[in-house]
Design a protein around this motif. Sequence first.
Motif, PDB file in Angstrom:
ATOM      1  N   ARG A 259      62.286  48.122  -6.456  1.00  0.00           N
ATOM      2  CA  ARG A 259      62.854  46.987  -5.547  1.00  0.00           C
ATOM      3  C   ARG A 259      62.092  45.995  -5.460  1.00  0.00           C
ATOM      4  O   ARG A 259      62.806  44.868  -4.296  1.00  0.00           O
ATOM      5  N   VAL A 260      60.865  46.100  -6.044  1.00  0.00           N
ATOM      6  CA  VAL A 260      60.893  44.227  -6.619  1.00  0.00           C
ATOM      7  C   VAL A 260      61.775  43.408  -7.322  1.00  0.00           C
ATOM      8  O   VAL A 260      62.180  42.614  -7.676  1.00  0.00           O
ATOM      9  N   VAL A 261      62.433  44.141  -8.533  1.00  0.00           N
ATOM     10  CA  VAL A 261      63.796  43.327  -8.819  1.00  0.00           C
ATOM     11  C   VAL A 261      64.780  43.252  -7.631  1.00  0.00           C
ATOM     12  O   VAL A 261      65.461  41.849  -7.515  1.00  0.00           O
ATOM     13  N   LYS A 262      65.096  44.226  -6.964  1.00  0.00           N
ATOM     14  CA  LYS A 262      65.831  44.237  -5.479  1.00  0.00           C
ATOM     15  C   LYS A 262      65.722  42.310  -4.899  1.00  0.00           C
ATOM     16  O   LYS A 262      66.187  42.074  -4.232  1.00  0.00           O
ATOM     17  N   PHE A 263      64.025  42.596  -4.570  1.00  0.00           N
ATOM     18  CA  PHE A 263      64.132  41.683  -3.926  1.00  0.00           C
ATOM     19  C   PHE A 263      64.357  39.899  -4.058  1.00  0.00           C
ATOM     20  O   PHE A 263      64.662  39.545  -3.059  1.00  0.00           O
ATOM     21  N   PHE A 264      63.767  40.006  -5.141  1.00  0.00           N
ATOM     22  CA  PHE A 264      64.322  38.960  -6.374  1.00  0.00           C
ATOM     23  C   PHE A 264      65.831  38.254  -6.607  1.00  0.00           C
ATOM     24  O   PHE A 264      66.402  37.733  -6.304  1.00  0.00           O
ATOM     25  N   GLN A 265      66.485  39.199  -6.616  1.00  0.00           N
ATOM     26  CA  GLN A 265      67.493  39.424  -6.728  1.00  0.00           C
ATOM     27  C   GLN A 265      69.066  39.124  -5.272  1.00  0.00           C
ATOM     28  O   GLN A 265      68.778  38.126  -5.272  1.00  0.00           O
ATOM     29  N   GLU A 266      67.355  39.024  -4.431  1.00  0.00           N
ATOM     30  CA  GLU A 266      67.696  38.965  -2.777  1.00  0.00           C
ATOM     31  C   GLU A 266      67.610  37.772  -2.553  1.00  0.00           C
ATOM     32  O   GLU A 266      68.727  37.188  -1.900  1.00  0.00           O
ATOM     33  N   VAL A 267      66.057  37.518  -2.673  1.00  0.00           N
ATOM     34  CA  VAL A 267      65.863  36.109  -2.355  1.00  0.00           C
ATOM     35  C   VAL A 267      66.725  34.752  -3.687  1.00  0.00           C
ATOM     36  O   VAL A 267      66.775  34.027  -3.100  1.00  0.00           O
ATOM     37  N   ALA A 268      67.012  35.255  -4.846  1.00  0.00           N
ATOM     38  CA  ALA A 268      68.254  33.901  -5.154  1.00  0.00           C
ATOM     39  C   ALA A 268      69.425  33.802  -4.163  1.00  0.00           C
ATOM     40  O   ALA A 268      70.024  32.534  -4.397  1.00  0.00           O
ATOM     41  N   ARG A 269      70.090  34.361  -4.344  1.00  0.00           N
ATOM     42  CA  ARG A 269      71.759  35.169  -3.105  1.00  0.00           C
ATOM     43  C   ARG A 269      70.617  34.049  -1.824  1.00  0.00           C
ATOM     44  O   ARG A 269      71.652  33.249  -1.649  1.00  0.00           O
ATOM     45  N   GLU A 270      69.917  33.986  -1.416  1.00  0.00           N
ATOM     46  CA  GLU A 270      70.122  33.480  -0.026  1.00  0.00           C
ATOM     47  C   GLU A 270      69.494  32.159  -0.532  1.00  0.00           C
ATOM     48  O   GLU A 270      69.873  31.483  -0.589  1.00  0.00           O
TER      49      GLU A 270
END
Length: 60
Positions: free
Chosen positions: A3-14
């Motif tokens: 979940r942490v990895v997914k969160f940071f991937q979404e942050v980078a995408r945004e």
Amino acid sequence: MQRVVKFFQEVAREMKRVSWPKRKELVNYTLTVLATVAFMTVFFAVVDLGISSLIRFVLE
């Protein structure tokens, strides 16, 4: 952990979608903020001085 990895991937995408201001806009915004802060500082200093003088006048 996933979940942490997914969160940071979404942050980078945004962050890639963010519309960042151009240099000229940034300078204008900064000058506007500084001018506003300077004006408010002077305004509240004058108000404070006036209230302090009024209180001193009343108490004496």
